[in-house]
Design an enzyme around this catalytic site. Structure first.
Site, PDB file in Angstrom:
ATOM      1  N   ALA A 102     -27.244  37.934  21.427  1.00 13.89           N
ATOM      2  CA  ALA A 102     -26.786  36.605  21.021  1.00 13.89           C
ATOM      3  C   ALA A 102     -26.652  35.679  22.216  1.00 13.89           C
ATOM      4  CB  ALA A 102     -25.450  36.707  20.290  1.00 13.89           C
ATOM      5  N   ASP A 103     -26.733  34.388  21.921  1.00 18.15           N
ATOM      6  CA  ASP A 103     -26.454  33.361  22.921  1.00 18.15           C
ATOM      7  C   ASP A 103     -25.827  32.174  22.205  1.00 18.15           C
ATOM      8  OD1 ASP A 103     -26.713  32.605  25.757  1.00 18.15           O
ATOM      9  OD2 ASP A 103     -27.911  30.959  24.967  1.00 18.15           O
ATOM     10  N   THR A 104     -24.879  31.526  22.868  1.00 18.56           N
ATOM     11  CA  THR A 104     -24.156  30.400  22.273  1.00 18.56           C
ATOM     12  C   THR A 104     -24.219  29.204  23.206  1.00 18.56           C
ATOM     13  OG1 THR A 104     -22.608  31.916  21.169  1.00 18.56           O
ATOM     14  CG2 THR A 104     -21.935  29.616  21.351  1.00 18.56           C
ATOM     15  N   ALA A 143     -27.352  31.695  18.449  1.00 13.84           N
ATOM     16  CA  ALA A 143     -28.582  32.339  17.983  1.00 13.84           C
ATOM     17  C   ALA A 143     -28.424  33.840  18.158  1.00 13.84           C
ATOM     18  CB  ALA A 143     -29.785  31.834  18.774  1.00 13.84           C
TER      19      ALA A 143
END
Length: 232
Positions: A102-104, A143
């Site tokens: 994940a990445d934010t 994502a």
């Protein structure tokens, strides 16, 4: 975050009976969401070595593409790590894996991406813009890329994302904002605020998944894990 409200253990047990669940992140917040809130008590972790160095200039008109591509590259790096491990241990038989990458990011109305401020001066500029200059909410986008792993010749990537609008309070006294900055909270997170900490004082309301702002959309992540466990 409290672990008092977990999903029914039979549901989590069903998912974990099908797969080893692995979080490919060093984020304590994502770990808490999966372990404490979702109740995956045997959660394992891996670390992606992707440098997260994509050129933001290439995403000036598509900042959401930046976070999606970063998550995807993290997943590709994990696949390389798993493949190397399989090559080194050809006789080892493991349970199938579901790996969460994940990445934010935080995006304002103009499409600007806000990363970790690192200094209090930058953090104050971020928060003053969010509270007093912008007339629209910031958009928090996470994502996620699920890796469904059976082996180097049998894996699948399942991407999805979630967005939460965060409305800052434009009537919050400047002194309160400055005291928050001086507390040191939020320096090491995107945008310079933690909704699960004292940073919530600055926030009037949100639209969307609270946990998405913390670092991982709980609802969509659970549904993704459950769907893959049911697809066997």
């Amino acid at each position: 975050m409290s672990g008092n409200s977990q999903l029914p253990p039979d549901v989590i047990g069903f998912i974990c009976s099908k797969y080893d669940i692995i979080l490919a992140s060093t984020s304590p917040r994502r770990y808490e969401i999966l372990h404490d809130i979702m109740g995956i008590t045997d959660l394992k972790t891996m670390v992606s070595t992707f440098e997260e160095n994509l050129d933001k200039m290439n995403y000036s008109t598509d900042p959401i593409g930046y976070v999606c591509d970063t998550s995807w590259h993290k997943a590709q790096n994990i696949i390389e790590i798993l493949t190397d491990y399989e090559d080194e241990n050809p006789n080892e038989i493991d349970k199938p894996k579901l790996i969460i990458c994940a990445d934010t990011i935080i995006i304002d109305k103009s499409g600007r991406i806000y990363e970790k401020p690192k200094t209090k001066e930058v953090q104050k500029k971020f928060l003053m813009k969010f509270c007093y200059e912008d007339d629209e909410p910031v958009n928090v986008v996470t994502a996620v890329t699920l890796i469904k792993w059976y082996g180097r010749e049998n894996f699948e990537l399942v991407p999805f994302r979630d967005e939460t609008k965060v409305y800052f309070d434009n009537k919050i006294p400047l002194r309160i904002l400055e005291e928050y900055v001086e507390s040191g909270d939020g320096l090491e997170v995107g945008g310079g605020f933690k909704i699960q900490g004292q940073g919530a004082i600055l926030i009037e309301k949100i639209e969307g998944d609270y946990y998405n702002v913390v670092g991982l959309p709980l609802n969509k992540t659970f549904k993704g894990l459950y769907a893959e466990a049911n697809s066997i």
